[in-house]
Write a protein that holds these residues in place. Structure first.
Motif, short mmCIF file in Angstrom:
data_model
loop_
_atom_site.label_atom_id
_atom_site.label_comp_id
_atom_site.label_asym_id
_atom_site.label_seq_id
_atom_site.Cartn_x
_atom_site.Cartn_y
_atom_site.Cartn_z
N ALA A 362 -47.61 -65.27 -21.97
CA ALA A 362 -47.34 -65.40 -20.53
C ALA A 362 -45.88 -65.07 -20.23
CB ALA A 362 -47.67 -66.82 -20.06
N GLU A 363 -44.95 -65.59 -21.03
CA GLU A 363 -43.54 -65.32 -20.81
C GLU A 363 -43.23 -63.84 -21.05
OE1 GLU A 363 -39.44 -66.47 -20.00
OE2 GLU A 363 -41.42 -67.25 -19.51
N LEU A 364 -43.85 -63.26 -22.06
CA LEU A 364 -43.66 -61.82 -22.31
C LEU A 364 -44.05 -61.02 -21.07
CD1 LEU A 364 -43.20 -59.42 -24.34
CD2 LEU A 364 -45.63 -59.62 -24.87
N GLU A 365 -45.20 -61.33 -20.50
CA GLU A 365 -45.65 -60.62 -19.29
C GLU A 365 -44.72 -60.90 -18.12
OE1 GLU A 365 -48.03 -58.48 -18.95
OE2 GLU A 365 -49.23 -58.69 -20.77
N GLY A 366 -44.28 -62.17 -17.98
CA GLY A 366 -43.42 -62.52 -16.86
C GLY A 366 -42.08 -61.81 -16.91
N LEU A 367 -41.48 -61.72 -18.10
CA LEU A 367 -40.19 -61.04 -18.22
C LEU A 367 -40.33 -59.54 -18.02
CD1 LEU A 367 -38.60 -63.02 -21.20
CD2 LEU A 367 -38.04 -63.17 -18.76
N GLU A 368 -41.45 -58.97 -18.47
CA GLU A 368 -41.67 -57.55 -18.22
C GLU A 368 -41.85 -57.30 -16.73
OE1 GLU A 368 -44.29 -53.67 -19.62
OE2 GLU A 368 -44.38 -55.54 -20.78
N ALA A 369 -42.53 -58.21 -16.05
CA ALA A 369 -42.69 -58.08 -14.59
C ALA A 369 -41.33 -58.05 -13.90
CB ALA A 369 -43.53 -59.24 -14.05
N HIS A 384 -48.14 -57.21 -14.13
CA HIS A 384 -47.67 -58.06 -15.22
C HIS A 384 -47.46 -59.51 -14.75
CE1 HIS A 384 -47.14 -55.11 -18.44
NE2 HIS A 384 -46.76 -54.24 -17.50
N ALA A 385 -46.98 -59.69 -13.51
CA ALA A 385 -46.80 -61.05 -13.00
C ALA A 385 -48.14 -61.76 -12.86
CB ALA A 385 -46.07 -61.01 -11.66
N GLN A 390 -52.00 -65.88 -14.98
CA GLN A 390 -53.32 -66.18 -15.54
C GLN A 390 -53.23 -66.77 -16.94
OE1 GLN A 390 -55.32 -62.41 -15.33
NE2 GLN A 390 -55.65 -62.51 -13.10
N LEU A 391 -52.26 -66.30 -17.72
CA LEU A 391 -52.14 -66.73 -19.11
C LEU A 391 -51.42 -68.07 -19.26
CD1 LEU A 391 -51.16 -63.27 -20.63
CD2 LEU A 391 -53.26 -64.53 -21.15
N GLN A 392 -50.66 -68.48 -18.25
CA GLN A 392 -49.84 -69.67 -18.38
C GLN A 392 -50.67 -70.94 -18.42
OE1 GLN A 392 -46.44 -70.14 -18.87
NE2 GLN A 392 -47.20 -72.22 -19.16
N ASP A 393 -50.38 -71.80 -19.38
CA ASP A 393 -51.01 -73.12 -19.45
C ASP A 393 -50.65 -73.88 -18.18
OD1 ASP A 393 -51.72 -75.75 -19.92
OD2 ASP A 393 -50.94 -75.80 -21.97
N PRO A 394 -51.64 -74.31 -17.38
CA PRO A 394 -51.33 -74.98 -16.11
C PRO A 394 -50.59 -76.29 -16.28
CG PRO A 394 -53.68 -75.12 -16.62
CD PRO A 394 -53.08 -74.15 -17.59
N HIS A 395 -50.55 -76.82 -17.50
CA HIS A 395 -49.82 -78.06 -17.73
C HIS A 395 -48.32 -77.86 -17.49
CE1 HIS A 395 -49.14 -82.00 -19.44
NE2 HIS A 395 -48.24 -81.50 -20.28
N PHE A 396 -47.82 -76.63 -17.74
CA PHE A 396 -46.40 -76.35 -17.54
C PHE A 396 -46.22 -75.78 -16.14
CE2 PHE A 396 -46.98 -76.13 -22.18
CZ PHE A 396 -46.13 -77.18 -22.52
N THR A 397 -46.12 -76.71 -15.20
CA THR A 397 -46.17 -76.37 -13.78
C THR A 397 -45.04 -75.46 -13.35
OG1 THR A 397 -47.01 -78.62 -13.51
CG2 THR A 397 -46.53 -77.41 -11.52
N ARG A 398 -43.86 -75.68 -13.89
CA ARG A 398 -42.71 -74.89 -13.44
C ARG A 398 -42.89 -73.41 -13.72
NH1 ARG A 398 -39.12 -71.44 -15.68
NH2 ARG A 398 -37.30 -71.24 -14.36
N ASN A 399 -43.33 -73.05 -14.92
CA ASN A 399 -43.52 -71.64 -15.23
C ASN A 399 -44.67 -71.03 -14.43
OD1 ASN A 399 -41.38 -71.53 -16.95
ND2 ASN A 399 -42.57 -71.09 -18.79
N LEU A 400 -45.72 -71.81 -14.21
CA LEU A 400 -46.83 -71.32 -13.39
C LEU A 400 -46.34 -70.99 -11.99
CD1 LEU A 400 -49.82 -70.72 -13.08
CD2 LEU A 400 -50.19 -73.14 -12.52
N ALA A 401 -45.51 -71.86 -11.42
CA ALA A 401 -44.95 -71.61 -10.10
C ALA A 401 -44.03 -70.39 -10.12
CB ALA A 401 -44.19 -72.84 -9.60
N LEU A 402 -43.25 -70.24 -11.19
CA LEU A 402 -42.33 -69.11 -11.29
C LEU A 402 -43.08 -67.78 -11.33
CD1 LEU A 402 -39.45 -67.97 -11.82
CD2 LEU A 402 -39.93 -68.26 -14.26
N TYR A 403 -44.09 -67.68 -12.20
CA TYR A 403 -44.82 -66.41 -12.32
C TYR A 403 -45.57 -66.08 -11.03
CZ TYR A 403 -44.07 -67.35 -17.32
OH TYR A 403 -43.52 -67.63 -18.55
N THR A 404 -46.10 -67.11 -10.38
CA THR A 404 -46.84 -66.87 -9.13
C THR A 404 -45.89 -66.46 -8.02
OG1 THR A 404 -48.40 -68.58 -9.85
CG2 THR A 404 -48.58 -67.83 -7.58
N ALA A 405 -44.68 -67.03 -8.01
CA ALA A 405 -43.67 -66.61 -7.02
C ALA A 405 -43.26 -65.17 -7.26
CB ALA A 405 -42.45 -67.53 -7.10
#
Length: 473
Positions: A362-369, A384-385, A390-405
């Motif tokens: 998920a982080e790999l895709e997010g940084l490429e985005a 990529h975003a 989609q790949l981010q574990d929903p338990h880690f809310t902050r990263n899920l919000a970051l990628y969706t933003a």
């Protein structure tokens, strides 16, 4: 309770700004002046860790008298002047009083630890302030409840000891239990950041950082313990720096990362050096300094080359890609991205640093985005975003919000306002759990892009809901 024979300390005096020192700085910025201090130190064979934050503390009057190393440097810079001429108090007036937190900072070693003592924000809700204090208590307890407990005397100058008589005790050296408590504090901060974001946590994360450097000053019983303490203190400085970074406090973040880098180099710790440069590259990219981001990422790769972690080298290649993207060098960016992907596919190894637990697909895709977004390729960035979210574990809310933003912004700039508004709504749903100025800034940018499309499906509802958000002071 302290003995009745102990004289009650006088209430601390509010610091008086050092106007004389501020006048000597002239038109130079605090960072430029700090660089001049470091150059002057090298001229006379001294070594000081001066940065913009230290200059600010002097000018604010928080440092009433510098340590001897800084004194020699300042007198070299301004020949013919005394400390009093520079706006400092006579050393005798500082040494003659009982030591307080500020005094401890004024008279110890040349590489002074950073501290951030922001009071709770009165504009926040009671619930938010309760969370801040709860996080603060958690972090303090990590030091106070370890097997043998951190020495009360080591912590008392930092405000963590509750017994007044403990402050009078001699400082004892740290052992394995203290090193373990420090490492656990780093893990706990990272976990809280993953779940809740940085804004509230940053206000209280400075206390463990001050305690960590107090432990370094006290020394350790064994060399292996000393190495753990140096590594732990450096990692903690990076963690606190990241909290500052994610909260939009870029100057504070830069100072913390520089402290971690200095700690790494003093102890010959290549892994810590690579981590410090990695975060410095990310910060420089976000601060609009792409060439610095590129050089820091390349320095991180040189430091990490002998560590044997393909995943670490993959992340550092992504940091390099971000620098190339900021310089509008599409070829350099694509080459670094290809290298990052190839290294990532080699998989995990025992050499992967513990702090890299966040770095998955998920982080790999997010940084490429982010790279494609910087290059203006909105379609590819959004693809990529979307994968990252989609790949981010929903338990880690902050990263899920970051990628969706990131996804919402890429869709908006790519001419897909209805999809952008839907993604933006999902971010708004998460903001009740996440406090991140970085994410809020991204969402505000998306809202501005969507304003001309307010009649598109869902856009008006998103804009109205976004406009109703409480503004950070």
């Amino acid at each position: 309770m302290a003995s009745s024979t102990v004289t009650s300390p006088q209430p601390p005096r509010p610091p008086q700004p050092n106007l004389a020192f501020r006048q000597l700085r002239g038109q130079r910025s605090p960072a430029e002046f700090a660089a001049a201090v470091r150059r002057a130190a090298r001229e006379i064979g001294e070594r000081v860790c001066c940065d913009a934050r230290y200059v600010g503390r002097v000018e604010a009057g928080e440092i009433r008298c510098p340590n001897y190393a800084y004194e020699r440097v300042f007198l070299h810079m301004f020949p013919g002047r005394t400390l009093t001429d520079l706006g400092f108090a006579p050393r005798s007036s500082v040494r003659g009083r009982a030591r307080t937190t500020d005094d401890a900072d004024e008279t110890k070693g040349a590489c002074e630890p950073y501290e951030t003592q922001n009071p709770p924000d009165p504009h926040q809700s009671d619930h938010q302030n309760d969370e801040i204090y709860e996080e603060s208590d958690v972090l303090r307890r990590l030091f106070m409840t370890s097997g043998a407990t951190v020495a009360a005397a080591s912590l008392s100058p930092l405000g963590l000891a509750h017994d007044a008589s403990a402050a009078q005790s001699p400082v004892r050296r740290a052992g394995a239990s203290e090193a373990g408590a420090l490492e656990e504090a780093v893990r706990r901060i990272r976990l809280l950041d993953d779940r809740h974001g940085a804004d509230g946590l940053y206000r209280r994360a400075a206390a463990p950082l001050r305690a960590a450097y107090a432990l370094l000053d006290a020394g350790a019983t064994r060399r292996t313990t000393a190495d753990r303490l140096h590594s732990g203190a450096g990692e903690l400085a990076i963690s606190v720096g990241w909290l500052a970074h994610d909260s939009g406090r870029f100057d504070d973040a830069r100072s913390h990362y520089a402290e971690a880098l200095a700690t790494a180099r003093m102890n010959g710790d290549e892994a810590l050096e690579a981590h410090a440069f990695c975060n410095t590259a990310f910060l420089a990219r976000d601060a609009g300094r792409p060439r610095e981001a590129l050089r820091a990422a390349q320095a991180a790769q040189r430091a990490a080359r002998s560590l044997g972690s393909a995943r670490l080298m993959s992340l550092l290649a992504l940091r390099e890609a971000g620098g190339w993207a900021g310089l509008a060098d599409r070829t350099g960016c694509e080459q670094a991205l290809a290298r990052a992907q190839a290294l990532f596919e080699r998989g995990h190894s025992d050499a992967d640093p513990e702090w890299m637990s966040f770095y998955g697909e998920a982080e790999l895709e997010g940084l490429e985005a982010q790279c494609w977004s910087t290059l203006g390729d909105w379609r590819r960035a959004a693809r990529h975003a979307g994968r990252a979210a989609q790949l981010q574990d929903p338990h880690f809310t902050r990263n899920l919000a970051l990628y969706t933003a990131e996804l919402a912004d890429d869709l908006a700039r790519g001419g897909r306002p209805d999809e952008a508004a839907a993604a933006g709504m999902r971010v708004l749903d998460l903001l009740g759990e996440v406090q991140s100025s970085r994410i809020q800034t991204m969402l505000a940018g998306t809202a501005r892009v969507l304003l001309p499309h307010r009649r598109a499906s869902g856009v008006s509802a998103f804009l109205e809901r976004h406009a109703s958000l409480p503004r950070t002071p």
